[in-house]
Design an enzyme around this catalytic site. Sequence first.
Site, PDB file in Angstrom:
ATOM      1  N   GLU A   1      -1.451   3.874  -3.473  1.00 32.48           N
ATOM      2  CA  GLU A   1      -2.070   2.739  -2.782  1.00 32.48           C
ATOM      3  C   GLU A   1      -2.494   1.663  -3.771  1.00 32.48           C
ATOM      4  OE1 GLU A   1      -5.150   3.207   0.139  1.00 32.48           O
ATOM      5  OE2 GLU A   1      -4.463   5.230   0.659  1.00 32.48           O
TER       6      GLU A   1
ATOM      7  N   SER B   1       8.620  20.518  -5.477  1.00 29.82           N
ATOM      8  CA  SER B   1       9.117  21.894  -5.329  1.00 29.82           C
ATOM      9  C   SER B   1      10.450  21.881  -4.598  1.00 29.82           C
ATOM     10  CB  SER B   1       8.146  22.775  -4.517  1.00 29.82           C
ATOM     11  OG  SER B   1       6.852  22.743  -5.037  1.00 29.82           O
TER      12      SER B   1
ATOM     13  N   ASP C   1       0.233  11.894   3.840  1.00 30.94           N
ATOM     14  CA  ASP C   1      -0.717  10.891   3.368  1.00 30.94           C
ATOM     15  C   ASP C   1      -2.108  11.291   3.843  1.00 30.94           C
ATOM     16  OD1 ASP C   1      -2.105   8.734   2.492  1.00 30.94           O
ATOM     17  OD2 ASP C   1      -1.053   7.233   3.706  1.00 30.94           O
TER      18      ASP C   1
ATOM     19  N   ASP D   1      -7.012   7.915   1.764  1.00 27.98           N
ATOM     20  CA  ASP D   1      -7.097   6.469   1.996  1.00 27.98           C
ATOM     21  C   ASP D   1      -8.227   5.901   1.158  1.00 27.98           C
ATOM     22  OD1 ASP D   1      -5.012   6.115   3.733  1.00 27.98           O
ATOM     23  OD2 ASP D   1      -6.220   5.885   5.533  1.00 27.98           O
TER      24      ASP D   1
ATOM     25  N   ASP E   1       2.027   8.330  13.492  1.00 25.23           N
ATOM     26  CA  ASP E   1       2.530   9.707  13.516  1.00 25.23           C
ATOM     27  C   ASP E   1       3.577   9.931  12.416  1.00 25.23           C
ATOM     28  OD1 ASP E   1       0.985  10.269  15.819  1.00 25.23           O
ATOM     29  OD2 ASP E   1       2.499   9.295  17.066  1.00 25.23           O
TER      30      ASP E   1
END
Length: 820
Positions: free
Chosen positions: A195, A261, A333, A336, A521
């Site tokens: 961010e 991974s 995510d 924030d 979403d």
Amino acid sequence: MERLFRWTFRIVAAVLLLAGLAIGVVYWLAWRSLPDYDATEVVAGLTAPVEIVRNTYNVPHIFGETDADVFFGLGYAHAQDRLWQMTLMRRTAQGKLSELFGQRTLRTDELLRRLGLYRAAVRSVAAQDDETLAMLEAYSAGVNARIEVINREARGRGAPEFFLFEPQIAPWQPADSIAIVKLMALQLSGQASEEVLRARASLILPEERLRDLHPDVPGKGKVVLASDLFPTLSQTQFAQADPEDDPFLWPVPRRGLSGASNAFAVAAERAAAGGALLANDPHMGLTAPTIFYLARLQLSTGGAIGGTIPGIPVVMVGRTNQLGWGLTSSYMDDQDVMMEQLNPDDITQYRTPDGWADFETERTIIKIKDAQPVTLTLRRSVNGPILTGRQFDLGTVTPQGYVPALSWTALAEDDTSLRTGLDLMRAADLDEGLAAARYFVAPSQNLMLTDGKRIAMQVMGRQPDRDELHQSQGRIPAPGWVEANRWKGTKPFEENPVWTDPEGGLLGNTNNKTVDTPFPDHLSFVWGDSQRVQRMERLLQARDVHTRASLMEAQLDTVSFAARSLLPLVGRDLWFTGDSAPADSVQRRRQVALELLAAWNGEMSEHLPEPLIYSAWMRFLQQRLIRDDLGPLTSEYPLMEPLFIERVFRNTDGAGAWCDVIQSTAPETCTEIARQSLDDALQFLEDRYGSRVEAWRWGDAHEARSDHPVLGDIPGLGLIVNIRQSTSGGDHTLQRGRTSGELPDPFLNVQAATYRGVYDFADPESSVFITSTGQSGHPLSKYYDDLGELWRRGEYIPMTLDPDLARAGAVGITTLLPVP
């Protein structure tokens, strides 16, 4: 003269003798801390005897009459081999490193105190169910029993590092294990840093060029500029401010080095022997010792074996006879950054949708070795802890009169993540394994599962519930007083994506994008891979049926899809052009390099020069493309971004404009920039490795550095405690060897598969695994680096759940007896 010579000889001999005695004493003291694996100890906290059976590779097989006694044994075994590593991670989570290391870890401690990870861990103890709490308490008792044995028998303080630093070890507690899970979340999370960097770039670049440098993977998304939300940030000095270097033992990953991974699962109908297959290799920063520790637990529900993490009482990745599981970072995510506006008349208050509100405050004291303690005032808003400009480079995007807050799921004070680990070890089938994921909080992971027939992948971890009107969609820091920017809590677990019994019988993840749903979403705008997934799909789909060997082949594959796709694009106007150039000329060197690359198949082999030429070319190419546009911010993009290079050379949405140097009069073409970058790269390599292009080796530059995080930089000691190995693979191969990107050695391998496991449920006992160093954290132990060479060569060791086989091959049995 003869007398002078005799006295000089005597003095030199005495000095050498004293030095030899000193070295001998140091060696003896360090040797005393080597554990005796064939001993019987009477310890408090057990209800019945426990056996810790060590196999040839020092993997402990732990047997006890109750599950609590087995977890006690795991705590004891962890403390035998990794006590320093455990206490160092605990101190990091607590923000108490400066008590050992002085001023150089003050910034690290300040970050952890402001985040409050340990505080959240302590409060999470009350949220544990009875069985998880019993596991944590039994494990803690096992760790403390080992510490008591060390003190009672003068076993060299438990690890040689304790002779150099504070020897006192506080008793282990259940909160310590929860705190290490939260510390792992910090080390595997990169969304907040992304961010901040995106916001810095948005202050310099126009909207269409920001999309090139931070592209969606794939598809389109909303572009929001920092100056749209904070007009006072429109000056470029914010974006070009030079952040401080990371301090000692800094736990926040640099961009491109957060969790990664691979995980592959093959259903029974696609497996040659009729039993499902699962392979997993978590990629983490290379250290000595590695973060993983192999262990087998014999629980009341059966045996569980695989990779554990010292300090945490569960098998993180591994198998039982009923279930196999692996993990990959989901890149959800879950962070924030919120900018809180201070009340200009009272800076103890911040702006909310309903007016000004008081910060929640708390004072904390950081003790510092050889210095006065520092008192911090910790502040929290409703959005999370308040950070400073020295953390996550937040000072580069924080306007005057504002302070940054971090909303993050890992700060939850009801963290039940360890219950997931316990339930996985006890699960009877795939459905019970999927149900276990419900309790996981952070760091968000993709859980890959098989029960021998069926396969599934479940995204686990709490997902923030964002408003669809969120001003930045979580892509850059947003105003914290705007209601739409605030989290509405977290979503129900049922909304986490899951894939069960897929048509075709194959599942795989390389940290690639998994869902293509619109915000809010979306799961994430930033993903960990867009290249390895291409190679994974090809390898998995190329066979009608798979075997254990084919999944091992996929784990160890070193072909770079990025190299295969970018080289024809970047060099399309350079191949086989021009007359033959004179020997030893720049033109001739370029022709030799292009001829080698033209015949290369993209295999990043340590023995070849082509991977080195390709990697250097792409690095210098990206630097040439962006440095005139970004200026000092160029250093924040040290790793080549394949999607960016592809957009530029395909001129996607006008991205070819990056090839034109802004400061020059005549327009430059992408072909010119490609040629100049190749010359830059070849000159760099010639200065470093000599003039014979054919003699260059990728492995000389791509050295895996598993360094001791504390002793590795001490002259002399580094030769003993650091593990260095020439390696194949690269940034975008399935056998991942992530490069540092930083001068003077930009191609060092600093992040790779620290664990590999392949489980075949047609013949579970043929399952194999490996870690990147060895079981012991003691540099004098033969188990310190014995697995490292096998790992480098792509070899594995067997993993058995047969108690008789474990005992038959035992090299030592530690017997723990309860106090009468």
